[in-house]
Design a protein around this motif. Structure first.
Motif, short mmCIF file in Angstrom:
data_model
loop_
_atom_site.label_atom_id
_atom_site.label_comp_id
_atom_site.label_asym_id
_atom_site.label_seq_id
_atom_site.Cartn_x
_atom_site.Cartn_y
_atom_site.Cartn_z
N LEU A 88 0.83 -1.40 0.00
CA LEU A 88 0.13 -0.01 0.00
C LEU A 88 0.87 1.10 0.05
N THR A 89 0.28 2.22 -0.27
CA THR A 89 1.07 3.75 -0.20
C THR A 89 -0.14 4.62 0.15
N VAL A 90 0.41 5.79 0.82
CA VAL A 90 -0.47 6.77 1.35
C VAL A 90 -0.09 8.00 0.30
N GLN A 91 -1.09 8.45 -0.42
CA GLN A 91 -0.98 9.53 -1.34
C GLN A 91 -2.22 10.53 -0.97
N TRP A 92 -2.94 11.10 -1.33
CA TRP A 92 -4.10 11.85 -0.93
C TRP A 92 -4.82 11.20 -0.13
N ALA A 105 -9.08 4.05 -1.37
CA ALA A 105 -10.15 4.16 -0.40
C ALA A 105 -10.50 5.69 -0.26
N TRP A 106 -11.83 5.61 -0.60
CA TRP A 106 -12.59 6.83 -0.31
C TRP A 106 -12.63 7.36 1.22
N ALA A 107 -12.81 6.31 2.09
CA ALA A 107 -12.85 6.58 3.39
C ALA A 107 -11.65 6.84 4.32
N ALA A 108 -10.51 6.87 3.66
CA ALA A 108 -9.32 6.86 4.21
C ALA A 108 -8.23 7.95 3.88
N PRO A 109 -8.90 9.38 3.95
CA PRO A 109 -8.08 10.60 3.38
C PRO A 109 -6.55 10.63 4.13
N ARG A 110 -5.75 11.17 3.60
CA ARG A 110 -4.56 11.51 4.17
C ARG A 110 -4.72 12.72 5.25
N SER A 111 -4.01 12.64 6.50
CA SER A 111 -4.00 13.31 7.33
C SER A 111 -3.47 14.89 6.86
N SER A 112 -4.14 15.78 7.31
CA SER A 112 -3.77 17.12 7.25
C SER A 112 -2.16 17.42 7.87
N GLY A 113 -1.45 18.36 7.40
CA GLY A 113 -0.30 18.80 7.94
C GLY A 113 -0.16 19.20 9.41
N THR A 114 -1.35 19.58 9.86
CA THR A 114 -1.35 19.75 11.30
C THR A 114 -1.84 18.67 12.18
N ALA A 144 -3.37 2.37 6.88
CA ALA A 144 -2.19 1.57 6.48
C ALA A 144 -1.54 0.90 7.50
N ALA A 145 -1.39 1.48 8.94
CA ALA A 145 -0.60 0.89 9.75
C ALA A 145 -1.42 -0.41 10.31
#
Length: 200
Positions: A88-92, A105-114, A144-145
């Protein structure tokens, strides 16, 4: 058997409930002001908006289990059995790589910078998976974890030792299913709403 973990958006659930309340309120207001006849005209639009928000924000989830990873998107679900999992990879958002291509995965967006700067420590109960079935908040990093941890546990326990041979011998592939009923209902409500607006 390890617990099944379901990752979904808490914000999406709140938004869906709020949209349902607003739609119901609008229908009641039409009924009070214009009578029951106008309610029938208002229902397709109100129902279509509520259904669309449910499909986009309540239904999507990522389910991690001993059987594989289920990615439930608004209009299609993909079950990825472990023998077909390729990383797997974490993109947007979270992208699961399989023998049949990638699944986003629509349900798993990447966290914001904050949020990334405020990441939880490794002893957080989301990172250290629960001991029973649970529904958890979804960010690409947490999902992902969980996927990586489950795959590693199954590999270390020897359950995936012959996964490649089983995949080729049994023709195991990711299973994709369109949410036909949801799509059909949305199309029907949209057509009805357009027809009502055209005759207004």
């Amino acid at each position: 058997m390890r617990p099944t973990l379901t990752f979904s958006s808490g914000y999406g659930r709140v938004l869906t409930v709020a949209a349902g309340v607003v739609a119901l309120g609008a229908v009641v207001a039409v009924w009070v002001q214009d009578g029951a006849g106008e309610v029938l005209r208002a229902l397709p639009l109100a129902g279509g908006v509520a259904l669309a928000i449910w499909a986009l924000f309540w239904r999507p989830a990522v389910v991690v289990s001993d059987g594989g990873v289920l990615v439930r998107n608004p209009f299609r679900s993909t079950h990825v059995p472990w023998p077909t999992y390729r990383g797997l990879t974490v993109q947007w958002s979270l992208v699961v790589h399989t023998t049949d291509g990638d699944v986003t995965a629509w349900a798993a967006p990447r966290s914001s910078g904050t949020a990334a700067r405020m990441r939880r420590s490794s002893d957080d109960p989301v990172v250290a998976a629960p001991t029973q079935d649970a529904r958890l908040p979804a960010t690409a990093e947490d999902v992902a974890a969980a996927i990586d941890a489950r795959h590693r546990e199954l590999t270390d326990a020897g359950f995936l030792r012959d996964a490649e041979r089983a995949r080729t011998a049994g023709g195991i592939r990711p299973e994709r299913h369109w949410h036909v009923a949801t799509i059909a209902a949305l199309l029907a409500l949209t057509v009805a709403a357009v027809a009502v607006l055209a005759t207004a």
